[in-house]
Design an enzyme around this catalytic site. Structure first.
Site, PDB file in Angstrom:
ATOM      1  N   CYS A  35     -28.816 -98.145 -18.989  1.00 32.11           N
ATOM      2  CA  CYS A  35     -27.810 -98.887 -18.204  1.00 32.11           C
ATOM      3  C   CYS A  35     -27.950-100.403 -18.341  1.00 32.11           C
ATOM      4  O   CYS A  35     -27.033-101.139 -18.008  1.00 32.11           O
ATOM      5  CB  CYS A  35     -27.909 -98.502 -16.732  1.00 32.11           C
ATOM      6  SG  CYS A  35     -27.718 -96.753 -16.454  1.00 32.11           S
ATOM      7  N   HIS A  81     -24.827-103.970 -12.550  1.00 28.02           N
ATOM      8  CA  HIS A  81     -24.781-102.559 -12.909  1.00 28.02           C
ATOM      9  C   HIS A  81     -24.557-101.795 -11.603  1.00 28.02           C
ATOM     10  O   HIS A  81     -25.129-102.140 -10.573  1.00 28.02           O
ATOM     11  CB  HIS A  81     -26.075-102.100 -13.576  1.00 28.02           C
ATOM     12  CG  HIS A  81     -26.064-100.628 -13.813  1.00 28.02           C
ATOM     13  ND1 HIS A  81     -25.078-100.040 -14.572  1.00 28.02           N
ATOM     14  CD2 HIS A  81     -26.857 -99.634 -13.370  1.00 28.02           C
ATOM     15  CE1 HIS A  81     -25.282 -98.747 -14.587  1.00 28.02           C
ATOM     16  NE2 HIS A  81     -26.359 -98.458 -13.863  1.00 28.02           N
ATOM     17  N   ASN A 111     -21.009 -94.435 -12.043  1.00 29.75           N
ATOM     18  CA  ASN A 111     -21.982 -95.112 -12.900  1.00 29.75           C
ATOM     19  C   ASN A 111     -21.672 -94.775 -14.353  1.00 29.75           C
ATOM     20  O   ASN A 111     -21.829 -93.631 -14.769  1.00 29.75           O
ATOM     21  CB  ASN A 111     -23.391 -94.626 -12.517  1.00 29.75           C
ATOM     22  CG  ASN A 111     -24.481 -95.200 -13.421  1.00 29.75           C
ATOM     23  OD1 ASN A 111     -24.211 -95.943 -14.358  1.00 29.75           O
ATOM     24  ND2 ASN A 111     -25.719 -94.837 -13.138  1.00 29.75           N
TER      25      ASN A 111
HETATM   26  O1  UT7 Z   1     -28.060 -96.064 -13.589  1.00 31.43           O
HETATM   27  C1  UT7 Z   1     -29.231 -95.299 -13.595  1.00 31.43           C
HETATM   28  C2  UT7 Z   1     -30.024 -95.582 -12.407  1.00 31.43           C
HETATM   29  N1  UT7 Z   1     -29.785 -94.606 -11.371  1.00 31.43           N
HETATM   30  C3  UT7 Z   1     -29.895 -94.955 -10.108  1.00 31.43           C
HETATM   31  O2  UT7 Z   1     -30.103 -96.114  -9.826  1.00 31.43           O
HETATM   32  C4  UT7 Z   1     -29.800 -93.902  -9.036  1.00 31.43           C
HETATM   33  C5  UT7 Z   1     -30.786 -94.213  -7.963  1.00 31.43           C
HETATM   34  N2  UT7 Z   1     -30.855 -93.190  -6.920  1.00 31.43           N
HETATM   35  C6  UT7 Z   1     -29.857 -92.984  -6.041  1.00 31.43           C
HETATM   36  O3  UT7 Z   1     -28.836 -93.624  -6.092  1.00 31.43           O
HETATM   37  C7  UT7 Z   1     -30.083 -91.995  -4.923  1.00 31.43           C
HETATM   38  O4  UT7 Z   1     -31.442 -91.643  -4.878  1.00 31.43           O
HETATM   39  C8  UT7 Z   1     -29.215 -90.710  -5.081  1.00 31.43           C
HETATM   40  C9  UT7 Z   1     -27.746 -91.028  -4.888  1.00 31.43           C
HETATM   41  C10 UT7 Z   1     -29.435 -90.082  -6.436  1.00 31.43           C
HETATM   42  C11 UT7 Z   1     -29.626 -89.691  -4.010  1.00 31.43           C
HETATM   43  O5  UT7 Z   1     -29.430 -90.242  -2.714  1.00 31.43           O
HETATM   44  P1  UT7 Z   1     -30.466 -89.979  -1.559  1.00 31.43           P
HETATM   45  O6  UT7 Z   1     -29.915 -90.575  -0.340  1.00 31.43           O
HETATM   46  O7  UT7 Z   1     -31.824 -90.419  -2.026  1.00 31.43           O
HETATM   47  O8  UT7 Z   1     -30.409 -88.412  -1.398  1.00 31.43           O
HETATM   48  P2  UT7 Z   1     -31.581 -87.352  -1.566  1.00 31.43           P
HETATM   49  O9  UT7 Z   1     -31.808 -87.061  -3.008  1.00 31.43           O
HETATM   50  O10 UT7 Z   1     -32.762 -87.735  -0.735  1.00 31.43           O
HETATM   51  O11 UT7 Z   1     -30.893 -86.092  -0.887  1.00 31.43           O
HETATM   52  C12 UT7 Z   1     -30.602 -86.065   0.537  1.00 31.43           C
HETATM   53  C13 UT7 Z   1     -29.947 -84.744   0.862  1.00 31.43           C
HETATM   54  C14 UT7 Z   1     -30.691 -83.536   0.327  1.00 31.43           C
HETATM   55  O12 UT7 Z   1     -30.531 -82.489   1.267  1.00 31.43           O
HETATM   56  P3  UT7 Z   1     -31.710 -82.139   2.297  1.00 31.43           P
HETATM   57  O13 UT7 Z   1     -32.893 -81.793   1.430  1.00 31.43           O
HETATM   58  O14 UT7 Z   1     -31.918 -83.382   3.104  1.00 31.43           O
HETATM   59  O15 UT7 Z   1     -31.155 -80.996   3.047  1.00 31.43           O
HETATM   60  C15 UT7 Z   1     -29.955 -83.199  -0.946  1.00 31.43           C
HETATM   61  O16 UT7 Z   1     -30.058 -81.810  -1.272  1.00 31.43           O
HETATM   62  O17 UT7 Z   1     -28.657 -84.718   0.259  1.00 31.43           O
HETATM   63  C16 UT7 Z   1     -28.535 -83.527  -0.543  1.00 31.43           C
HETATM   64  N3  UT7 Z   1     -27.703 -83.848  -1.686  1.00 31.43           N
HETATM   65  C17 UT7 Z   1     -26.376 -83.657  -1.697  1.00 31.43           C
HETATM   66  N4  UT7 Z   1     -25.531 -83.166  -0.774  1.00 31.43           N
HETATM   67  C18 UT7 Z   1     -24.212 -83.097  -1.081  1.00 31.43           C
HETATM   68  C19 UT7 Z   1     -28.064 -84.411  -2.875  1.00 31.43           C
HETATM   69  N5  UT7 Z   1     -27.000 -84.565  -3.663  1.00 31.43           N
HETATM   70  C20 UT7 Z   1     -25.924 -84.116  -2.948  1.00 31.43           C
HETATM   71  C21 UT7 Z   1     -24.549 -84.018  -3.225  1.00 31.43           C
HETATM   72  N6  UT7 Z   1     -23.734 -83.521  -2.266  1.00 31.43           N
HETATM   73  N7  UT7 Z   1     -24.021 -84.435  -4.389  1.00 31.43           N
END
Ligand code: UT7
Length: 337
Positions: free
Chosen positions: A118, A264, A294
């Protein structure tokens, strides 16, 4: 002698996919995606479109902006084509840049790709600017293009909702404008960084020479992105603010001199966190993640093109790019328009 951006362009594939449409095949919903990322929709390349097809359209858009009705002639004036991508048409080679060189008929241009995920466009801009600053090269086409939806794991809702496909382009030229002192123009600072210790946090595990597909192997899952979202998020917020500060320090200016930051955009919350840490209003950033998600190496050049075409950007304005991504890589450019 300055290295200035003369023109920009972009291309988004036709097919737009909303969160609601995605939620029909993935266990997710519009509310989660919007509240956790700021994404509302993304564009998907068609099955027969590869990265070079998107890159070519963006390049043509930039060449048309430079020389309306004379893009083919303008292509002959290119000395260099640099494409930032992590999703080449072909494994390893030929480069996307070579495919573009051929399609444009840019017979006078050298061509190569940059692999910095990225952050690729930030790296490619600096690489091209450096190469224009000596020797006989005068004009370069720099493209950021990715088709991430073809290497996405559609069963991983933590990553598959985040990505879209796009390409953006810029044409750089060595001009007689000053690069130092009052009235200086062009790319005046670049900071390129890497944190290779985080390489495993964001990667495509299969298909490379570390873990190649083998003859006769039954493949359960095609090459796809693995991301430790939390680790990358934490890295990104710090990387973002470190780059902004270093660019300002190197130039000896404060943020009020910068008209807009072209970031980005992996997650709106990363930009919001960086804005908060820096005490900046969110208006300081040009955002389009809601529309495009993204798009990796394409995010910054697409946003730059959209911003430039708002008409808000005037000669002499200072803008800043900031990127981060796989590698891990991060960096930014300070540009006087
Ligand atoms: O350009 C490349 C660089 N990439 C990045 O910079 C991405 C960096 N990371 C992020 O932006 C975030 O970490 C994410 C958007 C990927 C994830 O967000 P988060 O707030 O850290 O969510 P999480 O992974 O901690 O998940 C929280 C909850 C989980 O459920 P439980 O375990 O709390 O019940 C996940 O299973 O959200 C759930 N979850 C979803 N629910 C509905 C994860 N993805 C989804 C989804 N829809 N798409």
């Amino acid at each position: 002698m300055a290295i200035e951006i003369l023109a920009t362009g972009r291309y988004l594939p036709e097919r737009r996919v909303t969160n609601d449409e995605l939620a029909k095949t993935v266990e997710t919903n519009d509310e989660w995606i919007r509240s956790h990322t700021g994404i509302g929709s993304r564009h998907f390349a068609s099955p027969d479109q590869a990265t070079s097809d998107l890159a070519y359209e963006a390049a043509m858009d930039a060449l048309e902006s430079l020389a309306p009705g004379k893009a083919a002639e303008a292509a002959l004036t290119l000395d260099l084509i640099v494409v930032a991508t992590g999703t080449s048409d072909y494994y390893g080679f030929p480069s996307v840049a070579c495919l573009i060189q051929d399609r444009l008929g840019a017979v006078n241009a050298g061509a190569f790709d940059v692999a910095a995920a990225c952050t690729g466009f930030v790296y490619a801009l600096d690489a091209a600017a450096g190469m224009l600053s000596f020797g006989r090269r005068k004009r370069a086409l720099v493209i950021g293009a990715d088709v991430l939806t073809k290497i996405t794991n559609w069963e991983d809702r933590g990553t598959c909702v985040l990505f879209g496909d796009a390409a953006g382009a810029a044409i750089l030229e060595r001009t007689d404008a000053p690069a130092e002192g009052p009235g200086k123009r062009g790319i005046i600072q670049s900071v390129l960084k890497a944190q290779g210790s985080g390489a495993q946090e964001l990667k495509c595990e299969r298909g490379g020479t570390r873990n190649p597909y083998k003859d006769g192997e039954t493949i359960e899952k095609a090459t796809h992105i693995y991301m430790n979202g939390r680790a990358v998020y934490t890295f990104a917020v710090k990387a973002f603010t470190d780059i902004m500060q270093e660019l300002l320090d190197r130039e000896g200016i404060t943020m009020d001199r910068v008209k807009k930051i072209i970031p980005h955009q992996a997650n709106e919350r990363i930009v919001q966190a960086a804005a908060k840490r820096f005490g900046l209003s969110e208006d300081k950033f040009f955002m389009n993640i809601e529309k495009y998600a993204n798009t990796s190496a394409a995010t910054i050049p697409v946003a730059l093109d959209e911003y430039a075409k708002t008409g808000e950007l005037k000669k002499g304005d200072i803008i800043m790019t900031v990127g981060f991504g796989g590698g891990l890589t991060y960096g930014g450019n300070l540009i006087v328009w």
